[in-house]
Each structure stands twice: as C-alpha cells, then as structure tokens.
Design a protein around this motif. Structure first.
Motif, PDB file in Angstrom:
ATOM      1  N   GLU A   9       0.848  -1.187   0.000  1.00 55.29           N
ATOM      2  CA  GLU A   9       0.000   0.000   0.000  1.00 55.29           C
ATOM      3  C   GLU A   9       0.882   1.235   0.000  1.00 55.29           C
ATOM      4  N   CYS A  10       0.332   2.315  -0.509  1.00 51.30           N
ATOM      5  CA  CYS A  10       1.091   3.550  -0.620  1.00 51.30           C
ATOM      6  C   CYS A  10       1.514   4.037   0.761  1.00 51.30           C
ATOM      7  N   GLY A  11       2.803   4.340   0.904  1.00 46.34           N
ATOM      8  CA  GLY A  11       3.330   4.799   2.183  1.00 46.34           C
ATOM      9  C   GLY A  11       2.887   6.202   2.546  1.00 46.34           C
ATOM     10  N   GLY A  12       2.204   6.879   1.626  1.00 46.57           N
ATOM     11  CA  GLY A  12       1.749   8.236   1.902  1.00 46.57           C
ATOM     12  C   GLY A  12       0.267   8.324   2.215  1.00 46.57           C
ATOM     13  N   CYS A  13      -0.554   7.505   1.542  1.00 47.36           N
ATOM     14  CA  CYS A  13      -2.005   7.652   1.693  1.00 47.36           C
ATOM     15  C   CYS A  13      -2.726   6.336   1.901  1.00 47.36           C
ATOM     16  N   GLY A  14      -1.985   5.222   1.808  1.00 43.90           N
ATOM     17  CA  GLY A  14      -2.613   3.924   2.040  1.00 43.90           C
ATOM     18  C   GLY A  14      -3.324   3.344   0.834  1.00 43.90           C
ATOM     19  N   TRP A  20       4.029   3.794  -3.512  1.00 43.49           N
ATOM     20  CA  TRP A  20       4.121   5.249  -3.444  1.00 43.49           C
ATOM     21  C   TRP A  20       3.386   5.784  -4.660  1.00 43.49           C
ATOM     22  N   CYS A  21       2.165   6.312  -4.434  1.00 38.07           N
ATOM     23  CA  CYS A  21       1.319   6.663  -5.574  1.00 38.07           C
ATOM     24  C   CYS A  21       1.725   8.004  -6.186  1.00 38.07           C
ATOM     25  N   ASP A  22       1.198   8.266  -7.368  1.00 37.63           N
ATOM     26  CA  ASP A  22       1.558   9.482  -8.094  1.00 37.63           C
ATOM     27  C   ASP A  22       1.152  10.748  -7.344  1.00 37.63           C
ATOM     28  N   SER A  23      -0.021  10.714  -6.698  1.00 41.36           N
ATOM     29  CA  SER A  23      -0.447  11.954  -6.051  1.00 41.36           C
ATOM     30  C   SER A  23       0.390  12.236  -4.801  1.00 41.36           C
ATOM     31  N   CYS A  24       0.843  11.177  -4.108  1.00 39.01           N
ATOM     32  CA  CYS A  24       1.750  11.397  -2.972  1.00 39.01           C
ATOM     33  C   CYS A  24       3.109  11.878  -3.481  1.00 39.01           C
ATOM     34  N   ALA A  25       3.541  11.307  -4.605  1.00 35.98           N
ATOM     35  CA  ALA A  25       4.810  11.742  -5.202  1.00 35.98           C
ATOM     36  C   ALA A  25       4.751  13.232  -5.525  1.00 35.98           C
TER      37      ALA A  25
HETATM   38 ZN   LIG Z   1      -0.400   7.810  -1.949  1.00 35.76          ZN
END
Ligand SMILES: [Zn+2]
Length: 209
Positions: A9-14, A20-25
């Motif tokens: 799962e994305c470490g920024g938003c789950g 690590w998803c594009d929007s967190c990047a």
């Molecule tokens: Zn994310």
C-alpha cells in the motif's frame, strides 16, 4: 520478498497496489521557491530550510519509514532531499565540496527502528554526487530521552551538552534532519559541530512541524 511481509500500500495515503502513488509523489515535488526558510522557536544560529510541512503524505512517509521500517520510502524522500540540496547550491547557500552530517538519532531508537533513516536518506540522495560526503559525526549521549511530547524548554534542557562528536569533520557542513520542530536538536548539533571547528552552513530538513 518485502511484499510478502508488508501489505502493498502507498506509504503516503494507504492506496492499495502501489508503494508510493503518483499523487503522494506530487506532494514531495520541490518547487522553484523551495526549500523554504523556516524560523524555529529555538534559533540554531544558521539558516534552517525545510522541504515542506510535516503533514499529509510527507508526514506519513516519514513515519512509515521511521516507525514501520518502510525502507522503500527512502528513495522518494532522498530524491526530494537531493533536489533541495541542488536548489541550495543554485542559490549559492551551499558550495561544493561539503559534508552532510545527519542530525543524531537516539542510538537505541535507531536500532529498534532498523537503522538511522536520516543517514539512509542522505546516503541515497548523494550516491551519484562525488562532491558531497555523508559522515555520521554526531551521537547523542546516553540518557537523552526521546523528545516526543516534551515542551520546548524541556527539549532544550534534555539536549544540553548531550550531543557529542564521534568523527572529525573538516570544511563546510550541511546538517540534515527529517523534521525540525522547536529547533533544539539543530541548535545543539550546530553548537557541537562549531566547537569542533566545523563551519555549519545551513540546516536542511525534510519537513517542519
Ligand atoms: Zn499515496
């Protein structure tokens, strides 16, 4: 192998199915006016720059790396740090060659969390850069309590004289930390480095609280 142990799962938003998803990047993007100069309550005596606020995916990523061993998040954080360093060079605040000294982590805390995350990030950020050396030159003495939850005055008292030099560094130094809050750690680290004859140019952090 990691995927077998950790849920993907994305470490920024789950968000599922990505580390690590594009929007967190996008939230770690370093804009042309960043890193920002910040003014912590305790002035370390050198300019303090932060890549962003300690909030949202940036905060989640730092916590996931430090507390949950998400080492895959070293890469995006290191990339942001590298861009921030490049910016400070462009602005003439940093002049190569120089040395990065990671702010000290409590030894025990670092061990239990699987190594010093700031050191890892700094190493990764400068891997391709021959003009920047990373030296883990500072250590906190025993008996320093984790500063989480301490008031400003207590944080300062907690750290007074408690950071020591473990390796000699020469020339210009950039102090790097994950978060600057009160500025107490930065001040004590800068003071200790200066006493050893080092020229501390600035402090750069991934986030400011
Ligand atoms: Zn994310």
């Amino acid at each position: 192998m990691l995927d077998l142990i950790l849920p993907l799962e994305c470490g920024g938003c789950g968000a599922p199915s990505t580390k690590w998803c594009d929007s967190c990047a996008a939230t770690l993007k370093v804009h042309t006016d960043e890193p920002h100069l910040v003014t912590p309550r305790i002035d370390p005596g050198v300019p303090v720059f932060a890549l962003g606020r300690y909030a949202g995916p940036r905060r989640q990523a730092i916590v996931a790396l430090k507390e949950h061993g998400r080492r895959d998040l070293v890469a995006p954080l290191a990339r942001a740090l590298a861009l921030g360093i490049h910016q400070l060079e462009t602005w003439g605040i940093l002049d190569t060659p120089f040395t990065i000294v990671p702010a000290p982590t409590r030894a025990l805390a670092a061990r239990s969390r699987g190594g010093d995350p700031v050191l890892r990030i700094a190493n990764e950020a400068t891997r391709q850069n021959q003009t920047i050396t990373v030296i883990r030159a500072l250590k906190t003495r025993a008996m320093v309590r984790d500063s989480v939850g301490l008031a400003v005055a207590d944080r300062e008292r907690n750290l007074n004289g408690r950071i020591k030099i473990t390796k000699q560094v020469a020339g210009d130094v950039l102090l790097v930390d994950d978060i600057v809050t009160t500025g107490a750690t930065a001040r004590e680290a800068v003071r200790t480095l200066r006493e050893s004859g080092v020229n501390v140019t600035a402090v750069l952090t991934l986030a400011h609280a």
